[in-house]
Write a protein that holds these residues in place. Structure first.
Motif, mmCIF file in Angstrom:
data_model
loop_
_atom_site.group_PDB
_atom_site.id
_atom_site.type_symbol
_atom_site.label_atom_id
_atom_site.label_comp_id
_atom_site.label_asym_id
_atom_site.label_seq_id
_atom_site.Cartn_x
_atom_site.Cartn_y
_atom_site.Cartn_z
ATOM 1 N N THR A 1 -0.205 6.846 -7.631
ATOM 2 C CA THR A 1 -1.189 5.918 -8.194
ATOM 3 C C THR A 1 -0.754 5.371 -9.553
ATOM 4 O O THR A 1 -1.518 4.665 -10.198
ATOM 5 N N SER A 2 0.446 5.685 -9.974
ATOM 6 C CA SER A 2 0.937 5.229 -11.275
ATOM 7 C C SER A 2 1.533 3.827 -11.177
ATOM 8 O O SER A 2 1.883 3.361 -10.103
ATOM 9 N N PRO A 3 1.676 3.149 -12.317
ATOM 10 C CA PRO A 3 2.335 1.831 -12.324
ATOM 11 C C PRO A 3 3.781 1.899 -11.832
ATOM 12 O O PRO A 3 4.291 0.939 -11.261
ATOM 13 N N LEU A 4 4.435 3.038 -12.041
ATOM 14 C CA LEU A 4 5.813 3.190 -11.561
ATOM 15 C C LEU A 4 5.877 3.142 -10.039
ATOM 16 O O LEU A 4 6.826 2.599 -9.468
ATOM 17 N N ALA A 5 4.887 3.718 -9.385
ATOM 18 C CA ALA A 5 4.853 3.688 -7.925
ATOM 19 C C ALA A 5 4.701 2.254 -7.425
ATOM 20 O O ALA A 5 5.328 1.854 -6.441
ATOM 21 N N VAL B 1 -0.519 -6.983 -8.810
ATOM 22 C CA VAL B 1 -0.870 -5.929 -9.770
ATOM 23 C C VAL B 1 -1.522 -4.718 -9.105
ATOM 24 O O VAL B 1 -1.768 -3.718 -9.765
ATOM 25 N N THR B 2 -1.802 -4.824 -7.804
ATOM 26 C CA THR B 2 -2.370 -3.684 -7.074
ATOM 27 C C THR B 2 -1.566 -3.458 -5.796
ATOM 28 O O THR B 2 -0.847 -4.344 -5.330
ATOM 29 N N GLN B 3 -1.729 -2.281 -5.262
ATOM 30 C CA GLN B 3 -1.052 -1.926 -4.002
ATOM 31 C C GLN B 3 -1.494 -2.874 -2.881
ATOM 32 O O GLN B 3 -0.681 -3.290 -2.068
ATOM 33 N N PRO C 1 9.399 14.584 4.266
ATOM 34 C CA PRO C 1 9.122 13.248 4.802
ATOM 35 C C PRO C 1 7.644 12.857 4.707
ATOM 36 O O PRO C 1 7.285 11.740 5.018
ATOM 37 N N SER C 2 6.802 13.768 4.246
ATOM 38 C CA SER C 2 5.364 13.471 4.176
ATOM 39 C C SER C 2 4.976 12.709 2.909
ATOM 40 O O SER C 2 3.841 12.272 2.770
ATOM 41 N N LEU C 3 5.920 12.529 1.972
ATOM 42 C CA LEU C 3 5.650 11.761 0.764
ATOM 43 C C LEU C 3 6.043 10.313 0.997
ATOM 44 O O LEU C 3 7.024 10.045 1.668
ATOM 45 N N GLY C 4 5.308 9.378 0.439
ATOM 46 C CA GLY C 4 5.658 7.974 0.625
ATOM 47 C C GLY C 4 5.028 7.090 -0.432
ATOM 48 O O GLY C 4 4.066 7.475 -1.095
ATOM 49 N N LEU C 5 5.585 5.895 -0.590
ATOM 50 C CA LEU C 5 5.072 4.927 -1.566
ATOM 51 C C LEU C 5 4.181 3.875 -0.918
ATOM 52 O O LEU C 5 3.131 3.539 -1.433
ATOM 53 N N ILE C 6 4.644 3.354 0.197
ATOM 54 C CA ILE C 6 3.944 2.258 0.856
ATOM 55 C C ILE C 6 3.121 2.773 2.033
ATOM 56 O O ILE C 6 1.946 2.468 2.169
ATOM 57 N N HIS C 7 3.768 3.553 2.869
ATOM 58 C CA HIS C 7 3.095 4.099 4.043
ATOM 59 C C HIS C 7 2.333 5.368 3.666
ATOM 60 O O HIS C 7 2.751 6.103 2.784
ATOM 61 N N HIS C 8 1.237 5.605 4.358
ATOM 62 C CA HIS C 8 0.399 6.779 4.115
ATOM 63 C C HIS C 8 0.407 7.658 5.351
ATOM 64 O O HIS C 8 0.487 7.165 6.478
ATOM 65 N N ALA C 9 0.281 8.958 5.136
ATOM 66 C CA ALA C 9 0.228 9.913 6.253
ATOM 67 C C ALA C 9 -1.067 9.689 7.032
ATOM 68 O O ALA C 9 -2.152 9.689 6.458
#
Length: 191
Positions: free
Chosen positions: A4-8, A43-45, A111-119
């Motif tokens: 949820t950070s700006p870096l993500a 500016v948002t996901q 593999p359960s971590l992701g930036l764009i896709h969600h589990a």
């Protein structure tokens, strides 16, 4: 939390910009020039995902124009098995996902971590899907386009072509490509 950070958000933008630039490059190689939407103002996901969806629509419309006439009126629809192009794209993406997953597992990454896709479930692999975005255009989309354009006769039964198509994807993955900045050759597996 990083997600949820700006870096993500910046990481997601970079990943999708790379994917879109590869798509634009491939279409240009085949003589179809397009301009992708820019992620600069996002500016948002949700805005990033909306821009990605717009770029996907532009890409698939341009991709359809490059397909042989016997492919008919192609529209990209995942998990649609009644036309050759969608069927082989789905098979190619599944194969690419398994290649990326093997690399992630050998590096002891989750593999359960992701930036764009969600589990979506306990068995989801968002990191696999995020990373394969970088290679879809080069390994699957281009390979399928070349494969279909070389066919002199329409493909009536896509299942009979799966093995040959996946062989072509594997060959593209293992081919050495010269990287000018590094003055070396590497395969896609290097990344």
């Amino acid at each position: 939390m990083y997600r949820t950070s700006p870096l993500a958000l910046e990481s997601a933008k970079t990943l999708l910009e790379t994917k879109d630039s590869r798509r634009v490059h491939i279409l240009c190689k085949f003589g179809n020039h397009i301009t992708a939407c820019s992620y600069d103002t996002c500016v948002t996901q949700q805005e990033v995902l909306l821009c990605e969806a717009r770029n996907a629509k532009i890409f698939w419309m341009a991709y359809a124009k490059l397909l042989p006439a016997w492919c008919g009126d192609f529209r990209r629809k995942a998990h649609k098995n009644d036309d050759v192009v969608n069927y082989l794209l789905d098979i190619g993406y599944h194969h690419l996902a398994s290649m990326v997953e093997k690399i992630i597992i050998t590096r002891n990454l989750s593999p359960s971590l992701g930036l764009i896709h969600h589990a979506q479930s306990a068995h989801s692999k968002p990191l696999v899907y995020d990373l394969m975005e970088l290679f879809r255009a080069d390994l699957v989309d281009t390979t399928l386009l070349r494969y279909l354009r070389l066919k002199k006769q329409p493909i009536m039964e896509a299942q009979k072509h799966v093995g040959h198509f996946l062989h072509e994807v594997n060959m593209a993955n293992s081919k050495l490509y010269y990287l000018r900045d590094f003055k070396q050759c590497h395969t896609y597996g290097y990344y």
